[in-house]
Design an enzyme around this catalytic site. Structure first.
Site, PDB file in Angstrom:
ATOM      1  N   GLY A  46      48.654 -29.251 -64.101  1.00  0.00           N
ATOM      2  CA  GLY A  46      49.456 -30.105 -63.216  1.00  0.00           C
ATOM      3  C   GLY A  46      50.289 -31.118 -63.995  1.00  0.00           C
ATOM      4  O   GLY A  46      51.491 -31.272 -63.747  1.00  0.00           O
TER       5      GLY A  46
ATOM      6  N   CYS B 122      39.948 -39.240 -64.199  1.00  0.00           N
ATOM      7  CA  CYS B 122      39.955 -39.425 -62.738  1.00  0.00           C
ATOM      8  C   CYS B 122      38.633 -40.076 -62.322  1.00  0.00           C
ATOM      9  O   CYS B 122      37.964 -39.614 -61.412  1.00  0.00           O
ATOM     10  CB  CYS B 122      40.219 -38.111 -62.006  1.00  0.00           C
ATOM     11  SG  CYS B 122      39.052 -36.800 -62.374  1.00  0.00           S
TER      12      CYS B 122
HETATM   13  N1  SAM Z   1      45.293 -32.350 -67.068  1.00  0.00           N
HETATM   14  C1  SAM Z   1      44.854 -31.398 -66.078  1.00  0.00           C
HETATM   15  C2  SAM Z   1      45.852 -31.355 -64.933  1.00  0.00           C
HETATM   16  O1  SAM Z   1      46.510 -32.357 -64.681  1.00  0.00           O
HETATM   17  O2  SAM Z   1      46.003 -30.303 -64.319  1.00  0.00           O
HETATM   18  C3  SAM Z   1      43.461 -31.716 -65.583  1.00  0.00           C
HETATM   19  C4  SAM Z   1      42.477 -31.804 -66.719  1.00  0.00           C
HETATM   20  S1  SAM Z   1      40.782 -31.856 -66.249  1.00  0.00           S
HETATM   21  C5  SAM Z   1      40.598 -33.538 -65.893  1.00  0.00           C
HETATM   22  C6  SAM Z   1      40.026 -31.773 -67.804  1.00  0.00           C
HETATM   23  C7  SAM Z   1      40.163 -30.423 -68.479  1.00  0.00           C
HETATM   24  O3  SAM Z   1      39.743 -30.566 -69.830  1.00  0.00           O
HETATM   25  C8  SAM Z   1      39.303 -29.324 -67.883  1.00  0.00           C
HETATM   26  O4  SAM Z   1      40.086 -28.214 -67.592  1.00  0.00           O
HETATM   27  C9  SAM Z   1      38.311 -28.994 -69.007  1.00  0.00           C
HETATM   28  O5  SAM Z   1      37.949 -27.626 -69.045  1.00  0.00           O
HETATM   29  C10 SAM Z   1      39.104 -29.396 -70.225  1.00  0.00           C
HETATM   30  N2  SAM Z   1      38.302 -29.758 -71.407  1.00  0.00           N
HETATM   31  C11 SAM Z   1      37.068 -30.317 -71.445  1.00  0.00           C
HETATM   32  N3  SAM Z   1      36.693 -30.515 -72.705  1.00  0.00           N
HETATM   33  C12 SAM Z   1      37.694 -30.078 -73.492  1.00  0.00           C
HETATM   34  C13 SAM Z   1      37.876 -30.003 -74.905  1.00  0.00           C
HETATM   35  N4  SAM Z   1      36.934 -30.421 -75.742  1.00  0.00           N
HETATM   36  N5  SAM Z   1      39.030 -29.485 -75.367  1.00  0.00           N
HETATM   37  C14 SAM Z   1      39.989 -29.040 -74.530  1.00  0.00           C
HETATM   38  N6  SAM Z   1      39.862 -29.081 -73.178  1.00  0.00           N
HETATM   39  C15 SAM Z   1      38.742 -29.589 -72.683  1.00  0.00           C
END
Ligand code: SAM
Length: 463
Positions: free
Chosen positions: A285, A401
């Protein structure tokens, strides 16, 4: 105490309520066992799903009260399915459920809710023998409703978290973080969120989409923030004008603040395109918003979860934007970084999601107190890994969030102490979830809870 329940379903009369109750029990039990409602709803037959979702969400928004009431009415815990059925029914009887959860609304009287919960028990081979218990407990509650209500409200301090409809540790944390404002935070978090869209700036403004497309299509909506439009009633995305062509995407207004915040602090573009890292990118997003606002950016979208990374491709394709999508742990820099520093980094870190309860009422019941420090440690690890990748003069946004200060403000204070070359700039900080207000003018603002911090890296100074 209201005498009717406004309970939305997708096909109000077609599917008997008892049948929906049986599926609701499955969803509530799944949440109790640590599965998200989204996962549990995937197992519900499609025709039942909207109604079951609405009922389950409404029940989870009153889950603290419902569990406390069940304990008072039936001190010896019944078998798990009957417990879930009783708690679900008590939750809905406790308070009139909000009407904005789905497109259509249906009114169930208290009598119907009880009658159909009993029917659900009677028609299930494994619950049948407990149907008399369900009947007796719920009818007793109805008869003595005023007294039960008074007892719960004139509550002892131990009952207070239950009345707030969050786990005790959650309520204590909110009180520690926000003092008297904690009540406001929790009340806003228990309101269902409306559907908000982000209008693609490559195509038109939010105002133009509202006036020229939504309102003529008979979809009531208001502008919400610079790029947002909030619909008064959710509709399937296929019904949104221009959705397939990428004119709009579904995104809460709080989440829409990331891209403009980062881009406002970007260094001037020189000979080469500006290099931007979206470090935790799925479902994409915010990556998409960055590219809608500046299609000339060279964006790397990083995501640790391969299945979720696929959704970044889908989202970018729909809006006609391009980024390099990499599947890797952002913290394991050696595994994916080519050594070229970034002009800007967006770190939308994994968190408790305590700010988005309006859309995910299962979140407080899925989390454990120990998740907060564990996630905060992960956020710190990612901040530490990302900072050396930022060019001098470059900008970084850190966001979550979450409304918990350990994942926001406190994380950032500690970061600034560790990095003397980080300059903090004006940013929203902790955005608290808002309650829907009557729409009277263009200043309308409705959003989830979020946290934002913005830094730039000082030039010519060792970290
Ligand atoms: N930024 C995204 C959006 O606006 O659509 C939402 C992100 S969501 C809050 C966090 C994301 O970080 C998840 O998809 C998760 O799988 C990923 N994530 C978690 N740990 C991570 C890491 N160590 N490296 C990369 N991605 C990671």
């Amino acid at each position: 105490m209201t005498k009717t329940q406004t309970m939305p379903t997708s096909s109000p009369k077609a599917i008997p309520l008892w049948q929906q109750w049986q599926s609701v029990v499955g969803v509530l039990q799944a949440v109790h066992n640590g599965q998200s409602t989204q996962q549990a709803l995937a197992d519900v037959p499609a025709a039942l799903r909207p109604g079951v979702q609405a009922l389950s969400y409404a029940a989870l928004r009153q889950w603290g009260v419902a569990r406390a009431l069940r304990q008072l009415l039936v001190p010896r815990k019944p078998q798990p399915a009957i417990d879930a059925l009783l708690c679900g029914a008590l939750a809905l009887l406790w308070q009139q459920a909000p009407a904005s959860e789905s497109n259509q609304s249906n009114v169930y009287t208290d009598f119907t809710l009880v009658n159909q919960a009993v029917e659900a028990a009677k028609r299930h081979p494994k619950w049948r023998h407990q149907s008399n218990l369900v009947n007796a407990v719920l009818r007793r509650y109805l008869r003595e409703q005023a007294q039960w209500h008074a007892d719960m409200v004139a509550t002892s301090p131990q009952q207070e978290p239950a009345l707030r409809n969050v786990p005790a540790w959650w309520w204590q944390r909110l009180q520690r973080d926000y003092g008297e404002q904690a009540l406001e935070v929790v009340r806003a978090s228990l309101q269902p969120a409306l559907m908000t869209l982000r209008v693609n700036a490559q195509h038109m403004t939010a105002e133009a989409y509202l006036q020229q497309h939504l309102l003529p299509a008979g979809l009531q909506a208001v502008c919400n923030g610079e790029y947002g439009v909030t619909l008064m009633r959710a509709v399937p995305v296929q019904q949104l004008p221009g959705f397939a062509q990428g004119w709009v995407s579904v995104q809460d207004q709080a989440a829409q603040q990331a891209a403009p915040l980062l881009l406002a602090q970007l260094p001037e573009q020189g000979e080469r395109p500006l290099r931007v890292l979206d470090a935790c990118a799925a479902p994409g997003g915010k990556t998409a918003h960055l590219l809608e606002l500046n299609p000339y950016l060279q964006v790397i979208a990083l995501e640790v979860d391969a299945a979720r990374a696929e959704r970044i491709h889908d989202n970018l394709q729909r809006i006609g934007a391009q980024a390099q999508v990499l599947v890797a742990d952002a913290g394991d820099v050696a595994a994916w970084w080519d050594g070229e520093p970034f002009d800007a980094i967006l770190l939308d870190a994994p968190c408790t999601a305590s700010g988005i309860m309006r859309r995910h009422p299962d979140v407080p019941w899925l989390r454990r107190a120990e998740d907060v420090p564990q996630l905060a440690a992960q956020q710190r690890r990612l901040l530490e890994a990302m900072w050396p990748l930022l060019r001098e003069g470059g900008a970084m946004v850190y966001c979550t969030c979450s409304v918990f200060k350990e994942e926001g403000e406190q994380q950032v204070v500690a970061f600034l102490q560790r990095h003397r070359d980080a300059i903090a700039h004006k940013s929203p900080g902790h955005l608290l979830p808002t309650v829907l207000k009557t729409v009277q003018n263009a200043q309308y603002s409705d959003h989830d809870g979020f946290f934002y911090a913005l830094f730039t890296k000082q030039t010519n100074m060792a970290a």
